[in-house]
Design a protein around this motif. Structure first.
Motif, mmCIF file in Angstrom:
data_model
loop_
_atom_site.group_PDB
_atom_site.id
_atom_site.type_symbol
_atom_site.label_atom_id
_atom_site.label_comp_id
_atom_site.label_asym_id
_atom_site.label_seq_id
_atom_site.Cartn_x
_atom_site.Cartn_y
_atom_site.Cartn_z
ATOM 1 N N ALA A 32 -12.429 -16.510 7.952
ATOM 2 C CA ALA A 32 -11.260 -17.091 7.283
ATOM 3 C C ALA A 32 -10.811 -16.230 6.107
ATOM 4 C CB ALA A 32 -11.581 -18.503 6.806
ATOM 5 N N CYS A 33 -11.751 -15.753 5.305
ATOM 6 C CA CYS A 33 -11.388 -14.920 4.154
ATOM 7 C C CYS A 33 -10.844 -13.575 4.609
ATOM 8 C CB CYS A 33 -12.589 -14.720 3.239
ATOM 9 S SG CYS A 33 -12.973 -16.174 2.226
ATOM 10 N N TYR A 34 -11.501 -12.975 5.610
ATOM 11 C CA TYR A 34 -11.026 -11.670 6.068
ATOM 12 C C TYR A 34 -9.625 -11.761 6.657
ATOM 13 C CZ TYR A 34 -10.855 -7.059 8.126
ATOM 14 O OH TYR A 34 -10.466 -5.780 8.444
ATOM 15 N N SER A 35 -9.349 -12.825 7.397
ATOM 16 C CA SER A 35 -8.042 -12.969 8.042
ATOM 17 C C SER A 35 -6.936 -13.315 7.051
ATOM 18 C CB SER A 35 -8.098 -14.029 9.147
ATOM 19 O OG SER A 35 -8.452 -15.288 8.615
ATOM 20 N N SER A 36 -7.305 -13.653 5.800
ATOM 21 C CA SER A 36 -6.286 -13.937 4.785
ATOM 22 C C SER A 36 -5.641 -12.660 4.260
ATOM 23 C CB SER A 36 -6.895 -14.727 3.619
ATOM 24 O OG SER A 36 -7.807 -13.926 2.880
ATOM 25 N N PHE A 37 -6.295 -11.512 4.485
ATOM 26 C CA PHE A 37 -5.716 -10.232 4.079
ATOM 27 C C PHE A 37 -4.771 -9.733 5.168
ATOM 28 C CE2 PHE A 37 -9.895 -10.321 1.912
ATOM 29 C CZ PHE A 37 -9.419 -10.359 0.606
ATOM 30 N N GLU A 38 -3.683 -9.108 4.752
ATOM 31 C CA GLU A 38 -2.641 -8.680 5.689
ATOM 32 C C GLU A 38 -2.662 -7.155 5.852
ATOM 33 O OE1 GLU A 38 2.246 -8.717 6.093
ATOM 34 O OE2 GLU A 38 1.268 -9.695 4.384
ATOM 35 N N MET A 39 -3.064 -6.726 7.029
ATOM 36 C CA MET A 39 -3.052 -5.289 7.301
ATOM 37 C C MET A 39 -1.625 -4.821 7.551
ATOM 38 S SD MET A 39 -6.481 -4.653 9.597
ATOM 39 C CE MET A 39 -6.526 -2.914 9.185
ATOM 40 N N ILE A 40 -1.329 -3.594 7.131
ATOM 41 C CA ILE A 40 0.000 -3.026 7.355
ATOM 42 C C ILE A 40 0.141 -2.701 8.835
ATOM 43 C CG2 ILE A 40 1.532 -1.085 6.817
ATOM 44 C CD1 ILE A 40 0.114 -0.941 4.083
ATOM 45 N N GLY A 41 1.211 -3.182 9.441
ATOM 46 C CA GLY A 41 1.433 -2.980 10.864
ATOM 47 C C GLY A 41 2.015 -1.619 11.187
ATOM 48 N N GLU A 42 2.477 -1.493 12.411
ATOM 49 C CA GLU A 42 3.000 -0.197 12.863
ATOM 50 C C GLU A 42 4.349 0.137 12.249
ATOM 51 O OE1 GLU A 42 3.016 0.060 17.080
ATOM 52 O OE2 GLU A 42 0.842 -0.187 17.281
ATOM 53 N N GLU A 43 5.112 -0.877 11.837
ATOM 54 C CA GLU A 43 6.420 -0.600 11.239
ATOM 55 C C GLU A 43 6.275 -0.440 9.729
ATOM 56 O OE1 GLU A 43 11.044 -2.203 11.348
ATOM 57 O OE2 GLU A 43 9.419 -3.605 11.744
ATOM 58 N N HIS A 44 6.351 0.798 9.290
ATOM 59 C CA HIS A 44 6.230 1.087 7.863
ATOM 60 C C HIS A 44 6.894 2.425 7.576
ATOM 61 C CE1 HIS A 44 3.137 4.048 8.816
ATOM 62 N NE2 HIS A 44 2.507 3.132 9.531
ATOM 63 N N CYS A 45 7.172 2.664 6.302
ATOM 64 C CA CYS A 45 7.710 3.962 5.887
ATOM 65 C C CYS A 45 6.711 5.046 6.292
ATOM 66 C CB CYS A 45 7.939 3.974 4.383
ATOM 67 S SG CYS A 45 8.352 5.616 3.704
ATOM 68 N N PRO A 46 7.155 6.103 6.966
ATOM 69 C CA PRO A 46 6.228 7.150 7.398
ATOM 70 C C PRO A 46 5.634 7.951 6.242
ATOM 71 C CG PRO A 46 8.500 7.812 7.816
ATOM 72 C CD PRO A 46 8.548 6.371 7.393
ATOM 73 N N ASN A 47 6.223 7.829 5.072
ATOM 74 C CA ASN A 47 5.749 8.601 3.923
ATOM 75 C C ASN A 47 4.792 7.827 3.027
ATOM 76 O OD1 ASN A 47 8.981 9.459 4.255
ATOM 77 N ND2 ASN A 47 7.525 11.160 4.159
ATOM 78 N N CYS A 48 5.089 6.530 2.776
ATOM 79 C CA CYS A 48 4.288 5.787 1.796
ATOM 80 C C CYS A 48 3.680 4.502 2.334
ATOM 81 C CB CYS A 48 5.126 5.473 0.562
ATOM 82 S SG CYS A 48 6.365 4.178 0.836
ATOM 83 N N TYR A 49 3.950 4.160 3.601
ATOM 84 C CA TYR A 49 3.390 2.965 4.246
ATOM 85 C C TYR A 49 4.001 1.656 3.732
ATOM 86 C CZ TYR A 49 -0.112 4.777 7.475
ATOM 87 O OH TYR A 49 -0.739 5.357 8.546
ATOM 88 N N LYS A 50 5.167 1.705 3.108
ATOM 89 C CA LYS A 50 5.842 0.463 2.756
ATOM 90 C C LYS A 50 6.180 -0.275 4.035
ATOM 91 C CE LYS A 50 9.759 -1.408 0.173
ATOM 92 N NZ LYS A 50 10.908 -1.091 -0.713
ATOM 93 N N LYS A 51 5.803 -1.547 4.117
ATOM 94 C CA LYS A 51 5.965 -2.271 5.373
ATOM 95 C C LYS A 51 7.425 -2.696 5.581
ATOM 96 C CE LYS A 51 5.075 -6.984 3.763
ATOM 97 N NZ LYS A 51 4.286 -8.222 3.998
ATOM 98 N N GLY A 52 7.775 -2.879 6.849
ATOM 99 C CA GLY A 52 9.081 -3.421 7.195
ATOM 100 C C GLY A 52 10.202 -2.414 7.289
#
Length: 220
Positions: A32-52
């Motif tokens: 439950a605790c581990y799943s509360s963290f949100e991993m960055i998905g495949e859609e992100h800025c290619p330079n800085c990993y900003k999501k979305g």
């Protein structure tokens, strides 16, 4: 064993699906605790990993105009669970929490085996107050080593500044006297917000002779 975050006893017998979810991770966390963290998905800025976003974000375009090419990677987004984690780890001084992300950091940093790791430091005053460098805690818990190359003078905490204030501030970081600058560096911090810290230090290391500097953070 108990979960480091919620203190619940960990399940000894996980289902196959839970094992797949946790991978090699987290004998230190419950599901439950581990799943509360949100991993960055495949859609992100290619330079800085900003999501979305799927192309270079506005922040990275601004850095490019300043002559700095952003080359950053991160693992998690800064959601409420991560905010709560850092409040306990950094500000309440719960040093045991350095172990929470040890396995996932170790796994994600394998690809940088040809790089020397350098960490964003704390000022002596901040280190004395906190008692530890939170970035060093995370990296050392993962069983990884780093070079002691950078120092920092005391200043107003960067988390309390906006982007323009961060950029206008004289760089408080410096390269320690007689330090050898490696050719390939992975510069590591805990959280990447606008990139003001790591990208300016990256530029400083490049000016000091580094041929390639990439940056990394646990959180973006």
């Amino acid at each position: 064993m108990i979960c480091l975050l919620c203190a619940q006893h960990l399940k000894k017998n996980l289902t196959f699906g839970e094992l797949l979810f946790l991978k090699k991770e987290e004998s230190t966390l419950c599901l439950a605790c581990y799943s509360s963290f949100e991993m960055i998905g495949e859609e992100h800025c290619p330079n800085c990993y900003k999501k979305g976003v799927s192309s270079s974000c506005q922040d990275c375009q601004l850095w490019c105009k300043e002559g700095i090419e952003v080359s950053h990677e991160a693992i998690f987004s800064y959601n409420q669970a991560m905010k709560d984690f850092f409040n306990r780890y950094k500000f309440d001084g719960d040093y045991m929490l350095r172990k929470v992300f040890a396995m996932i950091l170790k796994e994600n940093l394998k690809k940088y085996k040809d790089y020397h790791f350098i960490l964003i430091p704390l000022s002596p005053e901040r280190y004395a107050k906190r008692g530890f460098n939170q970035v060093a805690g995370l990296i050392e818990a993962a069983g990884l080593s780093h070079l002691d190359v950078l120092g920092k003078r005391e200043e107003k905490a960067s988390s309390s500044k906006n982007r323009s204030e961060r950029l206008a501030t004289e760089l408080p970081f410096f390269i320690k006297e007689d330090s050898r600058i490696p050719k390939k560096i992975l510069l590591i911090d805990d959280i990447y917000t606008t990139g003001a810290t790591v990208n300016r230090v990256k530029s400083m290391l490049e000016n000091a002779g580094a041929e390639e500097v990439k940056t990394f953070s646990l959180v973006r």
